[in-house]
Motif scaffolding. Structure first.
Motif, short mmCIF file in Angstrom:
data_model
loop_
_atom_site.label_atom_id
_atom_site.label_comp_id
_atom_site.label_asym_id
_atom_site.label_seq_id
_atom_site.Cartn_x
_atom_site.Cartn_y
_atom_site.Cartn_z
N ALA A 14 -34.16 -1.36 -4.82
CA ALA A 14 -33.46 -0.67 -3.72
C ALA A 14 -31.96 -0.61 -3.99
N LEU A 15 -31.40 -1.72 -4.46
CA LEU A 15 -29.97 -1.76 -4.74
C LEU A 15 -29.61 -0.82 -5.89
N GLU A 16 -30.42 -0.82 -6.92
CA GLU A 16 -30.20 0.08 -8.05
C GLU A 16 -30.28 1.53 -7.60
N GLY A 17 -31.26 1.79 -6.72
CA GLY A 17 -31.46 3.14 -6.21
C GLY A 17 -30.23 3.67 -5.49
N MET A 18 -29.48 2.78 -4.87
CA MET A 18 -28.24 3.18 -4.17
C MET A 18 -27.01 2.99 -5.05
N LYS A 19 -27.24 2.72 -6.34
CA LYS A 19 -26.14 2.53 -7.29
C LYS A 19 -25.14 1.46 -6.82
N VAL A 20 -25.69 0.39 -6.26
CA VAL A 20 -24.85 -0.72 -5.81
C VAL A 20 -24.23 -1.40 -7.03
N GLU A 21 -22.93 -1.70 -6.93
CA GLU A 21 -22.22 -2.34 -8.05
C GLU A 21 -21.99 -3.84 -7.82
N ALA A 22 -21.90 -4.25 -6.57
CA ALA A 22 -21.69 -5.66 -6.26
C ALA A 22 -22.39 -5.99 -4.95
N ILE A 23 -22.83 -7.24 -4.83
CA ILE A 23 -23.57 -7.70 -3.65
C ILE A 23 -22.75 -8.73 -2.90
N ALA A 24 -22.66 -8.55 -1.58
CA ALA A 24 -22.03 -9.56 -0.72
C ALA A 24 -23.11 -10.18 0.16
N LEU A 25 -23.37 -11.46 -0.01
CA LEU A 25 -24.31 -12.17 0.85
C LEU A 25 -23.56 -12.56 2.13
N ARG A 42 -29.50 -11.11 -13.43
CA ARG A 42 -29.49 -9.65 -13.46
C ARG A 42 -28.21 -9.08 -12.86
N TRP A 43 -27.66 -9.82 -11.90
CA TRP A 43 -26.42 -9.39 -11.22
C TRP A 43 -25.26 -10.30 -11.63
N GLN A 44 -25.35 -10.80 -12.81
CA GLN A 44 -24.38 -11.77 -13.36
C GLN A 44 -22.93 -11.49 -12.95
N GLY A 45 -22.35 -12.43 -12.19
CA GLY A 45 -20.95 -12.28 -11.81
C GLY A 45 -20.69 -11.16 -10.82
N ARG A 46 -21.73 -10.62 -10.22
CA ARG A 46 -21.53 -9.50 -9.30
C ARG A 46 -22.05 -9.78 -7.89
N ILE A 47 -22.32 -11.06 -7.60
CA ILE A 47 -22.75 -11.47 -6.25
C ILE A 47 -21.74 -12.47 -5.70
N VAL A 48 -21.31 -12.24 -4.45
CA VAL A 48 -20.48 -13.23 -3.77
C VAL A 48 -21.19 -13.67 -2.49
N ASN A 49 -20.80 -14.84 -2.00
CA ASN A 49 -21.43 -15.42 -0.81
C ASN A 49 -20.35 -16.03 0.07
N ILE A 50 -20.59 -16.02 1.38
CA ILE A 50 -19.73 -16.81 2.28
C ILE A 50 -20.54 -17.97 2.81
N HIS A 51 -19.93 -19.15 2.77
CA HIS A 51 -20.60 -20.37 3.20
C HIS A 51 -19.72 -21.07 4.24
N PRO A 52 -20.36 -21.54 5.34
CA PRO A 52 -19.56 -22.08 6.44
C PRO A 52 -19.14 -23.54 6.28
N SER A 53 -18.51 -23.85 5.15
CA SER A 53 -17.88 -25.17 4.99
C SER A 53 -16.82 -25.02 3.92
N LEU A 54 -16.02 -26.05 3.77
CA LEU A 54 -15.04 -26.07 2.70
C LEU A 54 -15.72 -26.68 1.47
N LEU A 55 -16.35 -25.81 0.67
CA LEU A 55 -17.03 -26.29 -0.53
C LEU A 55 -16.00 -26.95 -1.45
N PRO A 56 -16.37 -28.02 -2.19
CA PRO A 56 -17.75 -28.49 -2.43
C PRO A 56 -18.33 -29.35 -1.31
N LYS A 57 -17.64 -29.51 -0.19
CA LYS A 57 -18.23 -30.26 0.91
C LYS A 57 -19.37 -29.46 1.55
N TYR A 58 -20.44 -30.12 1.89
CA TYR A 58 -21.53 -29.58 2.71
C TYR A 58 -22.17 -28.30 2.22
#
Ligand code: GAR
Length: 186
Positions: free
Chosen positions: A73-84, A98-114
């Motif tokens: 589905a992502l390829e079909g829409m020519k997505v270049e980067a993924i935001a979780l 497959r998406w090497q270095g092209r996915i980012v995530n937001i996590h609700p803590s100050l990593l590396p904590k929790y």
């Protein structure tokens, strides 16, 4: 503009913040698709109402097929980067590769904590005075990977996990669009 796909599991408030920022003329990205593992995610309805193509698919038949459908589905829409953005499933090392270095995530803590779940309850139980959120590049270690941005908020006396989560979430809405834009133009 860079073509970003956003992956959600629920409410989608970070999706809305990312989308609002993307409407600015000088935004380096636009959201071309919203993907969910949960067809009932409220964020999907919001995306549809706002004219963003959506794709929902269940993981009930196993992760391999699930990820394969999402990838297509992502390829079909020519997505270049993924935001979780509140995507509550762990992606396989194969998908991440497959998406090497092209996915980012937001996590609700100050990593590396929790890393993981119940971050706000854990911060309160530890007596932390500062909490926050982290945006990071996704690697095949969960809630790990190069940090792109952080936002800090105070933990107030009498905070519950809910009150702290609300304060962190507000900070997330500012952090995520900025961090994503910065990372895409690095
Ligand atoms: C956000 O607080 C996000 O940081 C968190 O879920 C919430 C989603 O809210 N993500 C994780 O816990 C990832 N494991 P939203 O759907 O309103 O953006």
């Amino acid at each position: 503009k860079r073509r970003v796909g956003v992956m959600i599991s629920g409410r989608g408030s970070n999706l809305k913040a990312l989308h609002a920022a993307s409407q600015a003329e000088d935004s380096p990205y636009s959201i071309v698709m919203v993907v969910s593992d949960n067809a009932a995610a409220p964020g999907l309805d919001w995306a549809t109402e706002n004219g963003i193509p959506t794709f929902a698919t269940s993981a009930d038949d196993g992760r391999e097929g699930f990820e394969h459908r999402i990838h297509a589905a992502l390829e079909g829409m020519k997505v270049e980067a993924i935001a979780l953005a509140g995507f509550m499933r762990i992606l396989s090392p194969e998908f991440v590769a497959r998406w090497q270095g092209r996915i980012v995530n937001i996590h609700p803590s100050l990593l590396p904590k929790y890393p993981g779940l119940d971050t706000h309850a854990r911060a309160i139980a530890a007596g932390d005075e500062v909490a926050g959120a982290t945006v990071h590049v996704v690697t095949d270690k969960v809630d790990d990977g190069p940090i792109i941005g952080t936002a800090e908020v105070p933990v107030e006396a009498g905070d519950t996990p809910e009150t702290l989560a609300a304060r962190v979430l507000e900070a997330e809405h500012e952090l995520y669009p900025q961090a994503l834009a910065h990372w895409l133009t690095r």
